[in-house]
Design a protein around this motif. Structure first.
Motif, PDB file in Angstrom:
ATOM      1  N   THR A 144      -1.225   1.554  -9.964  1.00 57.61           N
ATOM      2  CA  THR A 144      -2.309   0.562 -10.054  1.00 57.61           C
ATOM      3  C   THR A 144      -1.816  -0.841  -9.722  1.00 57.61           C
ATOM      4  O   THR A 144      -2.528  -1.617  -9.069  1.00 57.61           O
ATOM      5  CB  THR A 144      -2.923   0.575 -11.469  1.00 57.61           C
ATOM      6  OG1 THR A 144      -3.335   1.898 -11.789  1.00 57.61           O
ATOM      7  CG2 THR A 144      -4.125  -0.361 -11.550  1.00 57.61           C
ATOM      8  N   ILE A 190      -4.469  -5.039  -2.313  1.00 56.77           N
ATOM      9  CA  ILE A 190      -5.853  -5.467  -2.059  1.00 56.77           C
ATOM     10  C   ILE A 190      -5.944  -6.989  -2.054  1.00 56.77           C
ATOM     11  O   ILE A 190      -6.556  -7.590  -1.159  1.00 56.77           O
ATOM     12  CB  ILE A 190      -6.802  -4.878  -3.116  1.00 56.77           C
ATOM     13  CG1 ILE A 190      -6.855  -3.348  -2.989  1.00 56.77           C
ATOM     14  CG2 ILE A 190      -8.201  -5.471  -2.983  1.00 56.77           C
ATOM     15  CD1 ILE A 190      -7.578  -2.650  -4.122  1.00 56.77           C
ATOM     16  N   LEU A 191      -5.303  -7.622  -3.041  1.00 59.93           N
ATOM     17  CA  LEU A 191      -5.310  -9.088  -3.111  1.00 59.93           C
ATOM     18  C   LEU A 191      -4.648  -9.690  -1.882  1.00 59.93           C
ATOM     19  O   LEU A 191      -5.171 -10.645  -1.281  1.00 59.93           O
ATOM     20  CB  LEU A 191      -4.586  -9.546  -4.380  1.00 59.93           C
ATOM     21  CG  LEU A 191      -4.428 -11.069  -4.570  1.00 59.93           C
ATOM     22  CD1 LEU A 191      -5.791 -11.738  -4.663  1.00 59.93           C
ATOM     23  CD2 LEU A 191      -3.581 -11.368  -5.797  1.00 59.93           C
ATOM     24  N   SER A 199       0.836  -1.207   0.000  1.00 55.67           N
ATOM     25  CA  SER A 199       0.000   0.000   0.000  1.00 55.67           C
ATOM     26  C   SER A 199       0.868   1.253   0.000  1.00 55.67           C
ATOM     27  O   SER A 199       0.586   2.219  -0.723  1.00 55.67           O
ATOM     28  CB  SER A 199      -0.917   0.006   1.225  1.00 55.67           C
ATOM     29  OG  SER A 199      -1.777  -1.102   1.235  1.00 55.67           O
ATOM     30  N   ALA A 223      -3.313  -3.061  -6.610  1.00 52.75           N
ATOM     31  CA  ALA A 223      -4.045  -4.314  -6.845  1.00 52.75           C
ATOM     32  C   ALA A 223      -3.436  -5.454  -6.030  1.00 52.75           C
ATOM     33  O   ALA A 223      -4.172  -6.270  -5.445  1.00 52.75           O
ATOM     34  CB  ALA A 223      -4.017  -4.656  -8.338  1.00 52.75           C
TER      35      ALA A 223
END
Length: 322
Positions: free
Chosen positions: A46, A53-54, A25, A50
């Motif tokens: 991006t 988050i995963l 992050s 991603a």
């Protein structure tokens, strides 16, 4: 085969794994800031967002499975003088994901921020209650990982102010700054006058960079000014970064542990702070330092992903005493 090797790996799944989400992050936020400041034509942020988050979804599912299957193991972590301090990494991950998603999805960012902030306040109160009423802590138990609950409080204003929670943001900022100063003095005393940190905890020295660096970012958000206090915070973080980077050879000799992820978020934090300094002052040296730090933290995170993936494949993680 030993008894330890036959135990389910899920039982030894550490809450410290959420430091990976913090690192990813932080990298995403750093690249997003660089895209804004340097007007980059490509959205590099991006990718790490991603992955963050995963990683959060997977790690949360695994840790909830551990909590349901091996509640005694979770209670043992909560009672451990070192592992206890990694539980706020869960709430910090939520807050950081909220910060990273603020421009892309303000609604979702607000939900993550509210949940993360609420959870972090509860965890801060719990951790500090354990600190106050402990029966087993000794001076050698303290290490820079004890800053983790503090860092989360300082992070709150970064998304809190844009979301409209200004006074609440000042509340959390005050908690973070107060206990950063107190813990910094205690940790410095422990390092100077007691036995060195164990090898597996050596990477946590980089956590020292995070409070002043994140504090700078949060304070500029709150005060909307680059005043003397902001500069003290920034240059404190920059000096600690320089101090630790000059000892890179020592850190490179440390065997791989999950604690290596402690390198990632603090480096991302000082990178973001440097990019804000360039944005506020327009001075070219800050742009140069920002690019150097951004390149460094990107390479560090890529290498950490590789070493973690390799360690998982070799079953060197989620084992007793790792």
């Amino acid at each position: 085969m030993t008894e330890a090797n036959t135990e389910p790996r899920l039982k030894h799944f550490p809450v410290a794994f959420f430091a990976m989400v913090m690192g990813l992050s932080g990298l995403a936020i750093a690249w997003h800031k660089a895209e804004q400041v340097f007007r980059l034509p490509v959205r590099v942020s991006t990718g790490p967002l991603a992955l963050a988050i995963l990683a959060f979804v997977v790690l949360l599912a695994l840790y909830l499975a551990k909590a349901m299957s091996y509640p005694a193991a979770v209670r043992a972590e909560l009672a451990h003088p070192i592992q206890l301090n990694f539980f706020p990494a869960v709430s910090i991950s939520l807050i950081l994901l909220g910060v990273a998603l603020l421009q892309l999805s303000p609604g979702l960012a607000g939900v993550l921020w509210v949940f993360g902030t609420t959870l972090h306040l509860l965890l801060t109160l719990y951790v500090m209650s354990v600190w106050i009423h402990h029966e087993q802590f000794e001076i050698h138990h303290i290490n820079p990982a004890w800053f983790i609950p503090v860092v989360g409080n300082v992070l709150v204003p970064i998304a809190g102010v844009p979301l409209g929670f200004v006074e609440l943001s000042w509340f959390f900022f005050s908690i973070g700054i107060l206990f950063w100063l107190l813990l910094f003095a205690i940790i410095l005393y422990r390092v100077l006058f007691h036995h060195p940190l164990p090898e597996r905890l050596m990477p946590t020295f980089f956590i020292l960079i995070a409070p002043p660096s994140v504090g700078f970012v949060a304070y500029v958000q709150l005060a909307d000014a680059l005043d003397g206090f902001a500069r003290v915070l920034y240059y404190s973080g920059l000096f600690l970064t320089l101090l630790l980077l000059t000892q890179a050879s020592r850190f490179m000799r440390v065997r791989y542990y999950l604690s290596w992820w402690a390198y990632s978020f603090p480096l991302a934090a000082v990178t973001i702070a440097t990019l804000i300094m360039y944005q506020r002052t327009g001075l070219a040296p800050f742009a140069a330092i920002g690019w150097v730090l951004l390149t460094l933290v990107t390479l560090v995170v890529i290498y950490l992903l590789y070493r973690t993936w390799r360690a998982v494949g070799e079953k060197a993680i989620c084992v007793p005493a790792h």
